[in-house]
Design a protein around this motif. Structure first.
Motif, PDB file in Angstrom:
ATOM      1  N   GLY A  11       3.782   8.151   1.149  1.00 47.32           N
ATOM      2  CA  GLY A  11       3.531   7.284   2.296  1.00 47.32           C
ATOM      3  C   GLY A  11       3.404   5.846   1.834  1.00 47.32           C
ATOM      4  N   SER A  12       3.817   4.909   2.700  1.00 47.35           N
ATOM      5  CA  SER A  12       3.801   3.504   2.329  1.00 47.35           C
ATOM      6  C   SER A  12       3.753   2.635   3.573  1.00 47.35           C
ATOM      7  CB  SER A  12       5.067   3.186   1.524  1.00 47.35           C
ATOM      8  OG  SER A  12       5.208   1.807   1.331  1.00 47.35           O
ATOM      9  N   ASN A  13       3.184   1.423   3.427  1.00 48.55           N
ATOM     10  CA  ASN A  13       3.174   0.498   4.561  1.00 48.55           C
ATOM     11  C   ASN A  13       4.572  -0.021   4.872  1.00 48.55           C
ATOM     12  OD1 ASN A  13       3.037  -1.165   2.144  1.00 48.55           O
ATOM     13  ND2 ASN A  13       2.584  -2.887   3.494  1.00 48.55           N
ATOM     14  N   THR A  14       5.535   0.226   3.997  1.00 45.63           N
ATOM     15  CA  THR A  14       6.913  -0.181   4.280  1.00 45.63           C
ATOM     16  C   THR A  14       7.707   0.962   4.921  1.00 45.63           C
ATOM     17  OG1 THR A  14       7.658   0.422   2.058  1.00 45.63           O
ATOM     18  CG2 THR A  14       6.983  -1.872   2.416  1.00 45.63           C
ATOM     19  N   GLY A  15       7.012   2.009   5.321  1.00 47.49           N
ATOM     20  CA  GLY A  15       7.669   3.124   6.000  1.00 47.49           C
ATOM     21  C   GLY A  15       8.647   3.850   5.105  1.00 47.49           C
ATOM     22  N   GLY A  16       9.826   4.138   5.639  1.00 42.42           N
ATOM     23  CA  GLY A  16      10.814   4.932   4.932  1.00 42.42           C
ATOM     24  C   GLY A  16      11.475   4.258   3.755  1.00 42.42           C
ATOM     25  N   LEU A  17      11.195   2.988   3.507  1.00 39.53           N
ATOM     26  CA  LEU A  17      11.849   2.296   2.395  1.00 39.53           C
ATOM     27  C   LEU A  17      11.459   2.868   1.038  1.00 39.53           C
ATOM     28  CD1 LEU A  17      11.596  -1.398   3.650  1.00 39.53           C
ATOM     29  CD2 LEU A  17      13.605   0.091   3.685  1.00 39.53           C
ATOM     30  N   LEU A  18      10.234   3.365   0.901  1.00 40.32           N
ATOM     31  CA  LEU A  18       9.776   3.917  -0.369  1.00 40.32           C
ATOM     32  C   LEU A  18       9.474   5.404  -0.321  1.00 40.32           C
ATOM     33  CD1 LEU A  18       7.334   1.226  -1.831  1.00 40.32           C
ATOM     34  CD2 LEU A  18       9.634   1.785  -2.580  1.00 40.32           C
ATOM     35  N   VAL A  19       9.207   5.949   0.871  1.00 41.12           N
ATOM     36  CA  VAL A  19       8.817   7.350   0.998  1.00 41.12           C
ATOM     37  C   VAL A  19       9.903   8.248   0.414  1.00 41.12           C
ATOM     38  CG1 VAL A  19       8.277   9.205   2.619  1.00 41.12           C
ATOM     39  CG2 VAL A  19       7.344   6.919   2.985  1.00 41.12           C
ATOM     40  N   ALA A  77       0.851  -1.184   0.000  1.00 45.19           N
ATOM     41  CA  ALA A  77       0.000   0.000   0.000  1.00 45.19           C
ATOM     42  C   ALA A  77       0.889   1.237   0.000  1.00 45.19           C
ATOM     43  CB  ALA A  77      -0.911   0.018   1.223  1.00 45.19           C
ATOM     44  N   SER A  78       0.574   2.169  -0.874  1.00 43.88           N
ATOM     45  CA  SER A  78       1.314   3.425  -0.911  1.00 43.88           C
ATOM     46  C   SER A  78       0.407   4.507  -1.457  1.00 43.88           C
ATOM     47  CB  SER A  78       2.571   3.293  -1.775  1.00 43.88           C
ATOM     48  OG  SER A  78       2.237   3.018  -3.110  1.00 43.88           O
ATOM     49  N   PHE A  79       0.797   5.759  -1.219  1.00 44.29           N
ATOM     50  CA  PHE A  79       0.051   6.875  -1.775  1.00 44.29           C
ATOM     51  C   PHE A  79       1.022   7.996  -2.103  1.00 44.29           C
ATOM     52  CE2 PHE A  79       0.135   7.697   2.771  1.00 44.29           C
ATOM     53  CZ  PHE A  79       0.433   9.045   2.847  1.00 44.29           C
ATOM     54  N   GLY A  80       0.564   8.887  -2.948  1.00 41.32           N
ATOM     55  CA  GLY A  80       1.368  10.028  -3.344  1.00 41.32           C
ATOM     56  C   GLY A  80       0.847  10.609  -4.640  1.00 41.32           C
ATOM     57  N   SER A  81       1.564  11.580  -5.140  1.00 37.28           N
ATOM     58  CA  SER A  81       1.179  12.206  -6.400  1.00 37.28           C
ATOM     59  C   SER A  81       1.830  11.458  -7.560  1.00 37.28           C
ATOM     60  CB  SER A  81       1.610  13.672  -6.405  1.00 37.28           C
ATOM     61  OG  SER A  81       3.020  13.764  -6.268  1.00 37.28           O
ATOM     62  N   TYR A  82       1.464  11.829  -8.767  1.00 35.67           N
ATOM     63  CA  TYR A  82       2.065  11.188  -9.926  1.00 35.67           C
ATOM     64  C   TYR A  82       2.103  12.164 -11.097  1.00 35.67           C
ATOM     65  CZ  TYR A  82      -2.734  10.554 -11.527  1.00 35.67           C
ATOM     66  OH  TYR A  82      -4.032  10.769 -11.906  1.00 35.67           O
ATOM     67  N   ASP A  83       2.996  11.918 -12.021  1.00 35.52           N
ATOM     68  CA  ASP A  83       3.100  12.669 -13.271  1.00 35.52           C
ATOM     69  C   ASP A  83       2.954  11.688 -14.420  1.00 35.52           C
ATOM     70  OD1 ASP A  83       3.737  15.285 -12.204  1.00 35.52           O
ATOM     71  OD2 ASP A  83       5.725  14.477 -11.724  1.00 35.52           O
ATOM     72  N   VAL A  84       2.364  12.167 -15.514  1.00 30.59           N
ATOM     73  CA  VAL A  84       2.199  11.340 -16.705  1.00 30.59           C
ATOM     74  C   VAL A  84       2.927  12.006 -17.866  1.00 30.59           C
ATOM     75  CG1 VAL A  84       0.536  10.394 -18.361  1.00 30.59           C
ATOM     76  CG2 VAL A  84      -0.031  10.492 -15.920  1.00 30.59           C
ATOM     77  N   ASP A  85       3.780  11.248 -18.529  1.00 27.33           N
ATOM     78  CA  ASP A  85       4.443  11.686 -19.757  1.00 27.33           C
ATOM     79  C   ASP A  85       3.802  10.887 -20.886  1.00 27.33           C
ATOM     80  OD1 ASP A  85       6.120  11.977 -21.994  1.00 27.33           O
ATOM     81  OD2 ASP A  85       7.897  12.269 -20.729  1.00 27.33           O
ATOM     82  N   GLU A  86       2.824  11.504 -21.543  1.00 22.43           N
ATOM     83  CA  GLU A  86       2.068  10.788 -22.580  1.00 22.43           C
ATOM     84  C   GLU A  86       2.945  10.372 -23.756  1.00 22.43           C
ATOM     85  OE1 GLU A  86      -1.710  12.459 -23.714  1.00 22.43           O
ATOM     86  OE2 GLU A  86      -1.935  13.359 -21.728  1.00 22.43           O
ATOM     87  N   ALA A  87       3.926  11.205 -24.109  1.00 24.48           N
ATOM     88  CA  ALA A  87       4.781  10.887 -25.252  1.00 24.48           C
ATOM     89  C   ALA A  87       5.595   9.620 -25.018  1.00 24.48           C
ATOM     90  CB  ALA A  87       5.707  12.060 -25.554  1.00 24.48           C
ATOM     91  N   THR A 117       4.965   8.326 -13.463  1.00 18.08           N
ATOM     92  CA  THR A 117       5.908   8.334 -12.344  1.00 18.08           C
ATOM     93  C   THR A 117       5.150   8.606 -11.060  1.00 18.08           C
ATOM     94  OG1 THR A 117       7.687   9.128 -13.766  1.00 18.08           O
ATOM     95  CG2 THR A 117       8.005   9.368 -11.392  1.00 18.08           C
ATOM     96  N   HIS A 118       5.183   7.653 -10.149  1.00 20.17           N
ATOM     97  CA  HIS A 118       4.523   7.748  -8.849  1.00 20.17           C
ATOM     98  C   HIS A 118       5.524   8.319  -7.849  1.00 20.17           C
ATOM     99  CE1 HIS A 118       2.687   5.425  -5.216  1.00 20.17           C
ATOM    100  NE2 HIS A 118       2.282   6.665  -5.246  1.00 20.17           N
ATOM    101  N   HIS A 119       5.177   9.445  -7.211  1.00 27.85           N
ATOM    102  CA  HIS A 119       6.018  10.079  -6.204  1.00 27.85           C
ATOM    103  C   HIS A 119       5.477   9.644  -4.839  1.00 27.85           C
ATOM    104  CE1 HIS A 119       7.440  12.490  -9.538  1.00 27.85           C
ATOM    105  NE2 HIS A 119       6.196  12.846  -9.789  1.00 27.85           N
ATOM    106  N   VAL A 120       6.144   8.697  -4.198  1.00 24.52           N
ATOM    107  CA  VAL A 120       5.634   8.074  -2.975  1.00 24.52           C
ATOM    108  C   VAL A 120       5.758   9.029  -1.792  1.00 24.52           C
ATOM    109  CG1 VAL A 120       5.839   6.111  -1.406  1.00 24.52           C
ATOM    110  CG2 VAL A 120       6.269   5.793  -3.849  1.00 24.52           C
TER     111      VAL A 120
END
Length: 75
Positions: free
Chosen positions: A43-51, A23-33, A38-41
Protein backbone atom coordinates in the motif's frame (compact mmCIF):
# COMPACT_ATOMS: atom_id res chain seq x y z
CA UNK A 1 7.64 3.98 6.08
CA UNK A 2 6.79 7.67 6.12
CA UNK A 3 8.91 10.57 4.89
CA UNK A 4 8.22 14.29 4.72
CA UNK A 5 10.42 16.16 2.27
CA UNK A 6 11.53 19.80 2.71
CA UNK A 7 9.23 22.59 1.60
CA UNK A 8 11.34 23.02 -1.54
CA UNK A 9 10.11 19.59 -2.70
CA UNK A 10 6.50 20.13 -1.59
CA UNK A 11 5.16 20.59 -5.11
CA UNK A 12 7.07 17.64 -6.56
CA UNK A 13 5.34 14.32 -7.13
CA UNK A 14 6.44 11.03 -8.69
CA UNK A 15 5.94 7.29 -8.19
CA UNK A 16 7.37 7.55 -4.67
CA UNK A 17 5.86 10.70 -3.20
CA UNK A 18 3.07 13.21 -3.66
CA UNK A 19 3.21 16.84 -2.58
CA UNK A 20 6.43 16.23 -0.65
CA UNK A 21 5.10 13.26 1.34
CA UNK A 22 5.90 9.57 1.02
CA UNK A 23 4.15 6.75 2.84
CA UNK A 24 4.06 3.04 2.08
CA UNK A 25 3.72 -0.27 3.87
CA UNK A 26 4.34 -3.91 3.15
CA UNK A 27 6.55 -6.83 3.98
CA UNK A 28 10.27 -7.04 3.41
CA UNK A 29 13.07 -9.59 2.98
CA UNK A 30 16.66 -9.20 4.11
CA UNK A 31 19.62 -10.78 2.31
CA UNK A 32 22.39 -10.39 4.88
CA UNK A 33 25.11 -11.69 2.54
CA UNK A 34 24.37 -8.98 -0.04
CA UNK A 35 23.41 -6.30 2.54
CA UNK A 36 20.13 -6.03 0.61
CA UNK A 37 16.68 -5.20 1.94
CA UNK A 38 13.74 -5.67 -0.45
CA UNK A 39 10.50 -3.87 0.42
CA UNK A 40 7.39 -5.52 -1.07
CA UNK A 41 4.92 -2.62 -1.34
CA UNK A 42 1.34 -3.54 -0.39
CA UNK A 43 0.00 0.00 0.00
CA UNK A 44 1.15 3.53 -0.75
CA UNK A 45 -0.08 7.12 -0.78
CA UNK A 46 0.68 7.09 -4.51
CA UNK A 47 -1.91 4.36 -5.04
CA UNK A 48 -1.22 1.85 -7.78
CA UNK A 49 2.08 3.43 -8.83
CA UNK A 50 4.04 1.41 -6.25
CA UNK A 51 1.61 -1.27 -5.04
CA UNK A 52 2.86 -4.72 -6.01
CA UNK A 53 6.42 -3.55 -6.70
CA UNK A 54 9.54 -4.90 -5.03
CA UNK A 55 11.97 -2.13 -4.08
CA UNK A 56 15.48 -3.47 -3.41
CA UNK A 57 17.85 -1.33 -1.35
CA UNK A 58 21.46 -1.85 -0.36
CA UNK A 59 22.00 -0.82 3.25
CA UNK A 60 25.00 -0.39 5.48
CA UNK A 61 24.30 -1.55 9.02
CA UNK A 62 26.04 -0.01 11.99
CA UNK A 63 26.26 -1.53 15.45
CA UNK A 64 23.68 0.03 17.75
CA UNK A 65 21.46 1.30 14.91
CA UNK A 66 18.66 -0.41 13.05
CA UNK A 67 19.82 0.79 9.63
CA UNK A 68 21.73 3.65 8.16
CA UNK A 69 20.86 5.51 4.98
CA UNK A 70 20.83 3.52 1.73
CA UNK A 71 24.18 3.07 0.05
CA UNK A 72 24.52 3.66 -3.69
CA UNK A 73 22.03 5.05 -6.22
CA UNK A 74 18.70 6.34 -4.95
CA UNK A 75 15.67 4.24 -5.81
Amino acid sequence: MQLMYPRSAKDLSNDYFQNGYEASFGSYDVDEAKHMLTHHVQGSNTGGLLVGKDLPRVYQYTRGREADHPVGPAR
